[in-house]
Each structure stands twice: as structure tokens, then as C-alpha cells.
Design a protein around this motif. Structure first.
Motif, PDB file in Angstrom:
ATOM      1  N   ALA A   1       8.814  16.963   4.496  1.00  0.00           N
ATOM      2  CA  ALA A   1       7.393  16.687   4.310  1.00  0.00           C
ATOM      3  C   ALA A   1       7.157  15.188   4.121  1.00  0.00           C
ATOM      4  CB  ALA A   1       6.863  17.451   3.098  1.00  0.00           C
ATOM      5  N   ILE A   2       6.062  14.670   4.676  1.00  0.00           N
ATOM      6  CA  ILE A   2       5.694  13.276   4.457  1.00  0.00           C
ATOM      7  C   ILE A   2       4.336  13.174   3.770  1.00  0.00           C
ATOM      8  CG2 ILE A   2       7.079  12.351   6.338  1.00  0.00           C
ATOM      9  CD1 ILE A   2       4.540  12.314   8.062  1.00  0.00           C
ATOM     10  N   ASP A   3       3.849  14.286   3.258  1.00  0.00           N
ATOM     11  CA  ASP A   3       2.627  14.317   2.457  1.00  0.00           C
ATOM     12  C   ASP A   3       3.020  14.674   1.032  1.00  0.00           C
ATOM     13  OD1 ASP A   3      -0.632  14.714   2.776  1.00  0.00           O
ATOM     14  OD2 ASP A   3       0.230  15.941   1.181  1.00  0.00           O
ATOM     15  N   VAL A   4       2.496  13.956   0.057  1.00  0.00           N
ATOM     16  CA  VAL A   4       2.874  14.156  -1.341  1.00  0.00           C
ATOM     17  C   VAL A   4       2.627  15.598  -1.771  1.00  0.00           C
ATOM     18  CG1 VAL A   4       2.363  13.520  -3.732  1.00  0.00           C
ATOM     19  CG2 VAL A   4       2.484  11.740  -1.968  1.00  0.00           C
TER      20      VAL A   4
ATOM     21  N   ALA B   1       0.845  -1.194   0.000  1.00  0.00           N
ATOM     22  CA  ALA B   1       0.000   0.000   0.000  1.00  0.00           C
ATOM     23  C   ALA B   1       0.882   1.246   0.000  1.00  0.00           C
ATOM     24  CB  ALA B   1      -0.901   0.005   1.233  1.00  0.00           C
ATOM     25  N   PRO B   2       0.413   2.343  -0.597  1.00  0.00           N
ATOM     26  CA  PRO B   2       1.186   3.591  -0.553  1.00  0.00           C
ATOM     27  C   PRO B   2       1.458   4.005   0.887  1.00  0.00           C
ATOM     28  CG  PRO B   2      -0.615   3.761  -2.123  1.00  0.00           C
ATOM     29  CD  PRO B   2      -0.830   2.489  -1.351  1.00  0.00           C
ATOM     30  N   ALA B   3       2.632   4.577   1.118  1.00  0.00           N
ATOM     31  CA  ALA B   3       3.015   4.967   2.481  1.00  0.00           C
ATOM     32  C   ALA B   3       2.759   6.435   2.765  1.00  0.00           C
ATOM     33  CB  ALA B   3       4.498   4.654   2.705  1.00  0.00           C
ATOM     34  N   TYR B   4       2.634   7.244   1.715  1.00  0.00           N
ATOM     35  CA  TYR B   4       2.557   8.695   1.884  1.00  0.00           C
ATOM     36  C   TYR B   4       1.207   9.206   1.401  1.00  0.00           C
ATOM     37  CZ  TYR B   4       7.524   7.714   2.108  1.00  0.00           C
ATOM     38  OH  TYR B   4       8.743   7.162   2.434  1.00  0.00           O
ATOM     39  N   GLU B   5       0.530   9.946   2.253  1.00  0.00           N
ATOM     40  CA  GLU B   5      -0.771  10.496   1.891  1.00  0.00           C
ATOM     41  C   GLU B   5      -0.616  11.613   0.868  1.00  0.00           C
ATOM     42  OE1 GLU B   5      -3.127  11.716   5.157  1.00  0.00           O
ATOM     43  OE2 GLU B   5      -2.958   9.800   6.241  1.00  0.00           O
TER      44      GLU B   5
END
Length: 265
Positions: free
Chosen positions: A228-231, A73-77
């Protein structure tokens, strides 16, 4: 046959010009393991995919794609910019842009489209064709299009190729069809690349723009979110146009004062 994940990791490593050994050291594994992953002989776990992608400075959007290719699953929102959860980010960016006045400053997304701009930037581009200001507003197109700022830029050919070279470097780091299409469009709008001699220092020259208060000589600075951890947030960048000399600083203050007077009226 190598998997999509194996091909993707190998492609990013080649793009970053990193050897298998160097990547292995960065990711805390062995060259043999990296070789097996790239050949499809070994299936990396989710943690290893993230470590390899981080070691190669793969953008978050593309890290998600690598994870999906590996069956994870993708890790980053990827949060919409106008979502309530990004309210603090929006407020911080607005404050930073306001703090740059009277220097023009703008926040753009990965395509170079305007997300947020201060009033000084709006004053700088005032008078361009209205259709260029219809969303999404492309900053590179604003500067290089004949109906944009092109006619006001004194050193247009040099500046135009500075912009094109910057876009090309970005596209090499993060390949995508949208960037390629924009570069192809803009190259058709500008004069041929100028010939250079032995004393050529590159096209990273001050932007020289005619204004009602005289010529503005502006240097640019780019700021990105480093943690940043959000795309969405990771793809934002701020570009500020700072005065290269005192006459420009004075002219920007005068333009800002004039703009404030118009708002008060």
C-alpha cells in the motif's frame, strides 16, 4: 544539535535494532553518510529520507513525519476510508470477509477499531453491552472487557495476555500514545499474568468461547496490505478467527445458518 529528522531516524534505527552499517547497506549508501545524517552534520535529500525509512520499515504515517521534519512535503496520501477513490479497496475487503464465512472476520485500523466486519463476527459478539458497540468499536476491548466477551472466554487469562502481548509488540514497532493508553486500560481489567513453567509455549493459544452451539475453539490469522502507498490502507489489517477443530467448524456453520434464518424472517 541534531535536527528533528536526525533524532527521528536514529530513534527508528535503534527501535529496529539495526546497526549503521546494516542500514547503510540496505539503503545503498555508506556508514559514514548514515553517521553524518544521524549527527546532523549532513542533511539528506528527500529520496534518501524515503530510502532510509523504507529500509527501517517505518510505517507510512511516520515516514511522512520524517519528511516534514526534513523540510519536505509528505509523500504518502492519507485518504479517508469512505472516499470514492477507495471504493475498490472497500469492495475487495467486503468480498474477502464474506468469503471467510462462517468464520468470524473483521478489518481494523491502526488502533484496533472496527472498520468492517462480516456477519459471523457480529454473531460472535452479539449480546455484549451495547455501549461497547458504539463507534469506534475496539476489538481488544470487546474481547477483554467484563461487559464484552470476557465472561464467555473459557481460557480468559491466557487469551487476555496473548492479546496484551500482541498489542505491546505492535506498540514497540509503532509507538503511539493511543496504544499505550489502551494497553494500560486493558491490563487493569484482567487477572495477573499466569506463572509459567519450563514447558510454557507462550500464550498464543486457541481462543475458546462459549456459544449457543457449544464451545468454539478458534485460531487467529492476521493479514495486512504489503504494498500500500496510502496511509489509511497501509494501516488496515484483517483478523480472521478460524476453526481449530471439526466440532468448531460444525458449530460455526450452525450459527451461520441460524443467523441467515433470522435475517430471512
Amino acid at each position: 544539535m541534531a535536527s528533528e529528522l536526525a533524532v527521528g531516524l536514529r530513534s527508528w534505527r535503534a527501535r529496529r535494532r539495526v546497526s549503521q552499517l546494516e542500514l547503510a547497506v540496505r539503503a545503498g549508501t555508506t556508514q559514514r553518510h548514515v553517521s553524518f545524517i544521524e549527527s546532523g552534520r549532513s542533511v539528506p535529500g528527500r529520496d534518501m529520507v524515503i530510502r532510509l525509512a523504507e529500509s527501517l520499515q517505518v510505517p507510512l504515517r511516520d515516514r511522512n513525519q520524517l519528511l516534514v521534519a526534513g523540510g519536505y512535503a509528505p509523500a504518502y496520501e492519507e485518504t479517508p476510508y469512505d472516499a470514492p477513490s477507495l471504493g475498490a479497496i472497500r469492495a475487495a475487503l467486503s468480498g474477502i470477509l464474506e468469503g471467510h464465512r462462517p468464520s468470524p472476520a473483521v478489518v481494523v485500523d491502526r488502533r484496533g477499531d472496527v472498520v468492517l466486519a462480516n456477519d459471523s463476527f457480529n454473531a460472535l459478539v452479539a449480546g455484549v453491552a451495547p455501549y461497547l458497540l458504539d463507534a469506534p468499536v475496539s476489538v481488544p476491548r470487546l474481547f477483554l472487557h467484563p461487559d464484552g466477551l470476557a465472561g464467555r472466554i473459557v481460557n480468559f487469562r491466557e487469551w487476555a495476555w496473548h492479546v496484551i502481548d500482541g498489542l505491546t509488540r505492535e506498540a514497540a514497532l509503532v509507538p503511539n500514545l493511543e496504544s499505550d493508553e489502551l494497553i494500560a486500560e486493558l491490563v487493569k481489567l484482567i487477572p495477573p499474568r499466569p506463572e509459567t513453567g519450563p514447558d510454557h509455549l507462550g500464550f498464543a493459544v486457541p481462543l475458546r468461547v462459549r456459544s449457543a452451539n457449544g464451545e468454539l475453539r478458534l485460531i487467529t490469522t492476521l493479514t495486512r496490505f504489503g504494498t500500500a502507498i496510502d496511509v489509511t490502507v497501509s494501516e488496515l489489517r484483517m483478523e480472521a478467527f478460524l476453526p481449530a477443530d471439526e466440532p468448531t467448524a460444525r458449530a460455526l456453520r450452525e450459527l451461520d445458518h441460524t443467523m441467515l434464518q433470522r435475517v430471512e424472517v
